[in-house]
Design a protein around this motif. Structure first.
Motif, PDB file in Angstrom:
ATOM      1  N   VAL A 130      34.120  30.881 -39.069  1.00 37.66           N
ATOM      2  CA  VAL A 130      32.896  30.792 -39.882  1.00 37.66           C
ATOM      3  C   VAL A 130      31.672  30.780 -38.975  1.00 37.66           C
ATOM      4  O   VAL A 130      30.674  31.465 -39.234  1.00 37.66           O
ATOM      5  CB  VAL A 130      32.926  29.531 -40.781  1.00 37.66           C
ATOM      6  CG1 VAL A 130      31.533  29.204 -41.313  1.00 37.66           C
ATOM      7  CG2 VAL A 130      33.895  29.730 -41.945  1.00 37.66           C
ATOM      8  N   GLY A 131      31.733  30.012 -37.889  1.00 41.37           N
ATOM      9  CA  GLY A 131      30.603  29.950 -36.949  1.00 41.37           C
ATOM     10  C   GLY A 131      30.295  31.327 -36.376  1.00 41.37           C
ATOM     11  O   GLY A 131      29.139  31.749 -36.321  1.00 41.37           O
ATOM     12  N   ALA A 132      31.363  32.041 -35.977  1.00 43.01           N
ATOM     13  CA  ALA A 132      31.160  33.378 -35.397  1.00 43.01           C
ATOM     14  C   ALA A 132      30.603  34.330 -36.447  1.00 43.01           C
ATOM     15  O   ALA A 132      29.688  35.115 -36.176  1.00 43.01           O
ATOM     16  CB  ALA A 132      32.494  33.904 -34.846  1.00 43.01           C
ATOM     17  N   ALA A 133      31.153  34.251 -37.664  1.00 42.91           N
ATOM     18  CA  ALA A 133      30.701  35.157 -38.727  1.00 42.91           C
ATOM     19  C   ALA A 133      29.249  34.848 -39.120  1.00 42.91           C
ATOM     20  O   ALA A 133      28.447  35.761 -39.321  1.00 42.91           O
ATOM     21  CB  ALA A 133      31.610  35.023 -39.950  1.00 42.91           C
ATOM     22  N   ALA A 134      28.916  33.558 -39.191  1.00 43.66           N
ATOM     23  CA  ALA A 134      27.560  33.174 -39.597  1.00 43.66           C
ATOM     24  C   ALA A 134      26.529  33.695 -38.589  1.00 43.66           C
ATOM     25  O   ALA A 134      25.419  34.083 -38.972  1.00 43.66           O
ATOM     26  CB  ALA A 134      27.455  31.658 -39.740  1.00 43.66           C
ATOM     27  N   ALA A 135      26.916  33.734 -37.320  1.00 44.57           N
ATOM     28  CA  ALA A 135      25.977  34.182 -36.278  1.00 44.57           C
ATOM     29  C   ALA A 135      25.611  35.656 -36.440  1.00 44.57           C
ATOM     30  O   ALA A 135      24.618  36.120 -35.879  1.00 44.57           O
ATOM     31  CB  ALA A 135      26.589  33.946 -34.900  1.00 44.57           C
ATOM     32  N   LEU A 136      26.403  36.394 -37.219  1.00 51.13           N
ATOM     33  CA  LEU A 136      26.107  37.812 -37.443  1.00 51.13           C
ATOM     34  C   LEU A 136      25.068  38.012 -38.547  1.00 51.13           C
ATOM     35  O   LEU A 136      24.665  39.139 -38.818  1.00 51.13           O
ATOM     36  CB  LEU A 136      27.405  38.562 -37.797  1.00 51.13           C
ATOM     37  CG  LEU A 136      28.494  38.498 -36.726  1.00 51.13           C
ATOM     38  CD1 LEU A 136      29.768  39.174 -37.226  1.00 51.13           C
ATOM     39  CD2 LEU A 136      28.010  39.145 -35.426  1.00 51.13           C
TER      40      LEU A 136
ATOM     41  N   VAL B 286      22.613  30.656 -43.825  1.00 48.76           N
ATOM     42  CA  VAL B 286      23.816  31.310 -44.347  1.00 48.76           C
ATOM     43  C   VAL B 286      24.505  30.354 -45.318  1.00 48.76           C
ATOM     44  O   VAL B 286      24.800  29.206 -44.961  1.00 48.76           O
ATOM     45  CB  VAL B 286      24.802  31.658 -43.204  1.00 48.76           C
ATOM     46  CG1 VAL B 286      26.052  32.339 -43.753  1.00 48.76           C
ATOM     47  CG2 VAL B 286      24.135  32.562 -42.177  1.00 48.76           C
ATOM     48  N   SER B 287      24.768  30.812 -46.543  1.00 44.09           N
ATOM     49  CA  SER B 287      25.470  29.966 -47.516  1.00 44.09           C
ATOM     50  C   SER B 287      26.958  29.929 -47.189  1.00 44.09           C
ATOM     51  O   SER B 287      27.496  30.843 -46.565  1.00 44.09           O
ATOM     52  CB  SER B 287      25.341  30.535 -48.928  1.00 44.09           C
ATOM     53  OG  SER B 287      24.020  30.732 -49.251  1.00 44.09           O
ATOM     54  N   VAL B 288      27.614  28.875 -47.684  1.00 48.48           N
ATOM     55  CA  VAL B 288      29.062  28.746 -47.468  1.00 48.48           C
ATOM     56  C   VAL B 288      29.771  28.714 -48.817  1.00 48.48           C
ATOM     57  O   VAL B 288      29.425  27.929 -49.703  1.00 48.48           O
ATOM     58  CB  VAL B 288      29.395  27.465 -46.680  1.00 48.48           C
ATOM     59  CG1 VAL B 288      30.907  27.303 -46.538  1.00 48.48           C
ATOM     60  CG2 VAL B 288      28.744  27.512 -45.302  1.00 48.48           C
ATOM     61  N   LEU B 289      30.750  29.587 -48.953  1.00 46.22           N
ATOM     62  CA  LEU B 289      31.657  29.550 -50.094  1.00 46.22           C
ATOM     63  C   LEU B 289      33.028  29.132 -49.561  1.00 46.22           C
ATOM     64  O   LEU B 289      33.284  29.197 -48.366  1.00 46.22           O
ATOM     65  CB  LEU B 289      31.801  30.923 -50.751  1.00 46.22           C
ATOM     66  CG  LEU B 289      30.556  31.770 -51.019  1.00 46.22           C
ATOM     67  CD1 LEU B 289      30.958  33.053 -51.751  1.00 46.22           C
ATOM     68  CD2 LEU B 289      29.529  31.017 -51.819  1.00 46.22           C
ATOM     69  N   CYS B 290      33.898  28.719 -50.474  1.00 42.35           N
ATOM     70  CA  CYS B 290      35.276  28.485 -50.047  1.00 42.35           C
ATOM     71  C   CYS B 290      36.205  29.128 -51.059  1.00 42.35           C
ATOM     72  O   CYS B 290      35.829  29.361 -52.217  1.00 42.35           O
ATOM     73  CB  CYS B 290      35.580  27.002 -49.862  1.00 42.35           C
ATOM     74  SG  CYS B 290      35.544  26.039 -51.377  1.00 42.35           S
ATOM     75  N   GLY B 291      37.397  29.428 -50.606  1.00 39.04           N
ATOM     76  CA  GLY B 291      38.347  30.072 -51.512  1.00 39.04           C
ATOM     77  C   GLY B 291      39.765  29.812 -51.081  1.00 39.04           C
ATOM     78  O   GLY B 291      40.016  29.295 -49.987  1.00 39.04           O
TER      79      GLY B 291
END
Ligand code: G3P
Length: 214
Positions: A119-125, A166-171
């Motif tokens: 998530v951290g890596a993805a959010a940085a994009l 960046v918003s956070v969803l969960c699934g």
């Protein structure tokens, strides 16, 4: 709360689910979207439901046989796209390219990730949102928000540590209103789910149950 229903390649009627999504969305404060297969995007968008693609490739117009172009899903009526779903993994450079491709045509983006580190890596994009989905819980009916609250809290913390909004969803395994409330209580701004609606005998009732406690 944002409830995004991924139809994967389940044998449901995408238009019927989309009509239920549209109607339930209108009856609640929650925002609800639906992500059908690429071939169903246009018919689903015509219902008036908020329509999402399940994937776009990191490409531009040109010689890319078999790929999915962001401009084409936008032309079909999609307003957003999933990227890097657990069932359609991309390399980091390709996630970056897909986010950029989506932003060319103003598609909203949700990048999926397995765990807080991803998530951290993805959010940085710089996507609009990230969705944490432990692969081992996907399709099990065991809700991540109740079975693995630490992973949701960890994802919220990981996204917050990046200097981008960046918003956070969960699934994974989300199928009831209680699961959605648990997700919200853990700091998640939405849920990404599939089988709880796409495989339900009555998708409309399943959607109504999801938003009932909100
Ligand atoms: O994209 C949603 C997803 O992978 C979770 O699936 O069936 O556990 O809700 P499901």
């Amino acid at each position: 709360m944002f409830i995004l229903v991924n139809l994967k390649t389940y044998p449901c009627d995408p238009v019927a689910v989309a009509e239920a999504v549209r109607d339930v969305d209108e009856s609640t404060d929650a925002r609800i979207g639906v992500a059908p297969q690429a071939t169903h995007l246009e018919r689903v968008a015509e219902t008036g439901a908020e329509t999402w693609a399940q994937h776009v490739d990191p490409i531009e117009y040109g010689s890319n046989t078999g790929h999915t172009l962001a401009e084409s899903v936008a032309d079909a009526g999609a307003v957003g796209t999933l990227i890097n779903h657990s069932e359609h993994r991309l390399k980091l450079a390709d996630i970056d390219g897909a986010v950029r491709a989506a932003s060319r045509t103003d598609l909203e983006t949700v990048v999926c990730a397995n765990n807080p580190a991803q998530v951290g890596a993805a959010a940085a994009l710089g996507p609009d949102a990230v969705a944490v989905e432990p692969p081992e819980l996907i399709g099990t009916g065991t809700p991540v928000s109740q079975a693995d609250p630490e992973v949701v809290e960890g994802a919220v913390g990981a996204a917050a540590s990046v200097d981008i909004d960046v918003s956070v969803l969960c699934g994974a395994g989300i199928s009831t209103g209680d699961d959605v409330v648990s997700a919200r209580d853990l700091g998640s701004e939405g849920v990404l789910l599939a089988s709880g609606v796409a495989k339900a005998d009555d998708p409309r009732t399943a959607l109504e149950d999801l938003v009932d406690p909100l």
